[in-house]
Design a protein around this motif. Structure first.
Motif, PDB file in Angstrom:
ATOM      1  N   ARG A   1      -0.299   8.402  -6.447  1.00 57.82           N
ATOM      2  CA  ARG A   1      -1.549   8.646  -5.180  1.00 57.82           C
ATOM      3  C   ARG A   1      -1.601  10.100  -5.154  1.00 57.82           C
ATOM      4  O   ARG A   1      -0.554  10.882  -5.202  1.00 57.82           O
TER       5      ARG A   1
ATOM      6  N   ASP B   1       2.409   1.324  -4.119  1.00 53.91           N
ATOM      7  CA  ASP B   1       1.345   2.185  -4.657  1.00 53.91           C
ATOM      8  C   ASP B   1       1.657   3.429  -4.492  1.00 53.91           C
ATOM      9  O   ASP B   1       0.853   4.464  -4.835  1.00 53.91           O
ATOM     10  N   GLU B   2       2.434   3.841  -3.523  1.00 55.25           N
ATOM     11  CA  GLU B   2       2.662   5.466  -3.456  1.00 55.25           C
ATOM     12  C   GLU B   2       4.066   6.032  -3.455  1.00 55.25           C
ATOM     13  O   GLU B   2       4.383   6.783  -4.425  1.00 55.25           O
TER      14      GLU B   2
ATOM     15  N   GLU C   1       0.815  -1.135  -0.163  1.00 56.97           N
ATOM     16  CA  GLU C   1      -0.030  -0.055   0.045  1.00 56.97           C
ATOM     17  C   GLU C   1       0.865   1.270   0.059  1.00 56.97           C
ATOM     18  O   GLU C   1       0.438   2.289  -0.852  1.00 56.97           O
TER      19      GLU C   1
ATOM     20  N   PRO D   1       3.971   4.101 -13.160  1.00 56.11           N
ATOM     21  CA  PRO D   1       2.530   3.952 -12.735  1.00 56.11           C
ATOM     22  C   PRO D   1       1.794   4.931 -12.042  1.00 56.11           C
ATOM     23  O   PRO D   1       2.337   5.797 -11.930  1.00 56.11           O
TER      24      PRO D   1
ATOM     25  N   ALA E   1      -4.911   5.175   9.824  1.00 58.00           N
ATOM     26  CA  ALA E   1      -5.733   5.477   8.632  1.00 58.00           C
ATOM     27  C   ALA E   1      -6.450   4.092   8.210  1.00 58.00           C
ATOM     28  O   ALA E   1      -7.488   4.464   7.466  1.00 58.00           O
TER      29      ALA E   1
ATOM     30  N   HIS F   1      -6.016   7.120  -6.365  1.00 54.88           N
ATOM     31  CA  HIS F   1      -4.895   7.072  -7.659  1.00 54.88           C
ATOM     32  C   HIS F   1      -5.443   7.750  -8.590  1.00 54.88           C
ATOM     33  O   HIS F   1      -6.509   7.691  -8.896  1.00 54.88           O
TER      34      HIS F   1
ATOM     35  N   PRO G   1       5.812   4.985  -7.201  1.00 49.11           N
ATOM     36  CA  PRO G   1       5.170   5.955  -8.283  1.00 49.11           C
ATOM     37  C   PRO G   1       5.778   7.370  -8.338  1.00 49.11           C
ATOM     38  O   PRO G   1       5.837   8.058  -9.282  1.00 49.11           O
TER      39      PRO G   1
ATOM     40  N   ALA H   1      -0.227  10.934   6.301  1.00 45.90           N
ATOM     41  CA  ALA H   1      -0.761   9.941   6.918  1.00 45.90           C
ATOM     42  C   ALA H   1      -1.675  10.231   7.983  1.00 45.90           C
ATOM     43  O   ALA H   1      -2.858   9.725   8.170  1.00 45.90           O
TER      44      ALA H   1
ATOM     45  N   ARG I   1      -0.231   5.294   9.308  1.00 47.73           N
ATOM     46  CA  ARG I   1      -1.113   4.779   8.298  1.00 47.73           C
ATOM     47  C   ARG I   1      -1.842   3.655   8.858  1.00 47.73           C
ATOM     48  O   ARG I   1      -2.888   3.472   8.343  1.00 47.73           O
TER      49      ARG I   1
ATOM     50  N   GLU J   1      -4.936  12.050   6.905  1.00 46.49           N
ATOM     51  CA  GLU J   1      -5.877  10.689   6.178  1.00 46.49           C
ATOM     52  C   GLU J   1      -6.504   9.987   7.122  1.00 46.49           C
ATOM     53  O   GLU J   1      -7.641   9.731   7.510  1.00 46.49           O
ATOM     54  N   GLY J   2      -5.954   9.845   8.303  1.00 42.15           N
ATOM     55  CA  GLY J   2      -6.131   9.089   9.715  1.00 42.15           C
ATOM     56  C   GLY J   2      -7.253   9.744  10.092  1.00 42.15           C
ATOM     57  O   GLY J   2      -8.377   9.100  10.697  1.00 42.15           O
TER      58      GLY J   2
END
Lengths: 300, 111
Positions: B71, A58-59, A54, B68, A103, B57, A62, B45, A100, B48-49
């Motif tokens: 985010r 994914d972050e 994750e 790719p 989160a 994405h 990229p 983070a 996270r 977001e939490g």
């Protein structure tokens, strides 16, 4: 060596220097890009395994690839920016993972709410479809019954009093039987088609909804009961729609053949509701439950 | 969820509030706030939490773009409201008093 040969050798030598220089510079550029990538990989290793995909894949990755492949960036500035980016994450990977993990709880709650909302809408579609099916069938039965007994439009021959008496008597007698027969079968059908609100894999986490879904959920609970195996009011609805069908035949001379369009529309609506129910309850909410499991794995 | 408001968190929120609907990427936020990734990402983070921002994405075809999908983060409605309130409170706390009493200089009459 003739002057011509000297010029030729000089030219070839110069060409070789340019080509080799270019190759070396390309190689160095490629190697320079590897430094931030390696640093980021080490940062990723500092993350808990369940968060690695994750956060790292994914972050972070990229974002670093975007930094390294920006068209306007020169090799050295790319190296500096990329290294600074990766080094910062290397330093704070544990802190990010801790934040996270918190989160993930939010995400889990959102997933649970979304799954439940889909089940509520799917269940309402199933209930509505069931009621349309039963009421439509009862009305067809009323129309067919008046046709079989040769009572279509009979009110014009026997007069209003006798015609209405006939409608009420036949309506109550047969309609009650229809209502009594329909109720248990509808309860059985709903117990199969209406899923109880068991979207909660994690105990104690309740879904949060807006006003519309809350109202729909309350409506569904009222109709089908908390276990989803009741069909409140279906017997009376079947009785009523059967009687309406009968009255349409006896009083207004309506036959099934002449009034096919409303039933075709009801059939199409029924098909749509069935597809909606399957899509929301069997397909989409299953997928969301899978995402819930992933979120739980990340959280634990 | 409570969020500890610091000057760096405020810096990040201020960028988000410039256009609440605008998606913000990590690297762009680093440039806009001047914060290092090691400072920025823990803040993201935490935000977001707390449900103040939401991560998504970007919708690209990785084959066409050659990279790719990144985010990005967007401020939620709840987050925008809370961020405005918190920034106003922080600004109030940091505001110097209206009339600062100056201490008398050497040789000056204190009256």
């Amino acid at each position: 060596m003739t002057p011509l040969l000297s010029v030729l050798f000089s030219f070839i030598g110069g060409l070789l220097v340019v080509i080799i220089g270019d190759l070396v510079s390309e190689e160095v550029r490629g190697q320079l890009d590897r430094i931030p990538m390696v640093l980021l990989k080490i940062a990723g290793r500092r993350l808990p395994r369940e968060l690695r995909e994750e956060i790292y894949e994914d972050e972070w990755l990229p974002e670093l690839l975007y930094i390294l492949r920006r068209a306007e960036a020169r090799p050295v500035s790319r190296l500096l920016t990329g290294t600074r980016f990766s080094f910062g994450l290397l330093r704070s990977a544990r802190r990010i993972a801790r934040a996270r993990a918190g989160a993930s709880s939010i995400e889990l709650k959102r997933l649970i709410s979304a799954t439940n909302a889909m089940q509520v809408v799917g269940n309402i579609a199933a209930v509505l479809g069931g009621y349309i099916l039963i009421c439509g069938s009862a009305m067809i039965l009323g129309l067919v019954f008046s046709s079989i007994l040769g009572l279509v439009g009979v009110i014009e021959k026997v007069g209003w009093v006798l015609g209405l008496t006939l409608t009420v008597v036949l309506g109550v007698l047969v309609g009650s039987l229809v209502g009594l027969f329909v109720s248990p079968s509808m309860r059985l059908a709903l117990s199969r088609w209406v899923k109880p609100h068991k979207t909660l894999i994690v105990q104690g986490v309740e879904p949060r909804h807006g006003a519309a879904i809350t109202a729909l959920r309350a409506l569904q609970t009222f109709i089908t009961g908390p276990k989803g195996n009741e069909a409140r009011g279906i017997g009376f609805m079947a009785f009523l729609t059967y009687s309406i069908g009968l009255a349409l035949g006896i009083v207004f001379g309506v036959t099934l053949r002449r009034s096919a369009l409303p039933f075709e529309i009801a059939g199409a609506t029924l098909a749509f509701l069935a597809v909606l129910r399957v899509a929301l309850v069997d397909v989409a909410s299953m997928w969301f439950r899978h995402r819930q499991r992933r979120a739980i794995r990340r959280k634990s | 969820m409570p969020l500890r408001m610091t000057v760096t968190v405020a810096k990040v929120l201020r960028v988000f509030l410039e256009d609440a609907a605008e998606p913000r990427y990590g690297f762009d936020l680093m440039q806009d706030t001047g914060l290092a990734s090691g400072t920025l990402y823990p803040i993201l983070a935490r935000l977001e939490g707390a449900g103040w921002i939401i991560g998504e994405h970007e919708a690209i075809d990785p084959e066409i773009e050659g990279r790719p999908a990144r985010r990005y983060y967007v401020l939620t409605a709840e987050g925008a409201k809370a961020a405005r309130e918190e920034l106003a409170q922080l600004s109030e706390r940091l505001r110097p008093p209206a009339a600062v009493r100056r201490s008398p200089r050497l040789g000056e009459n204190p009256i």
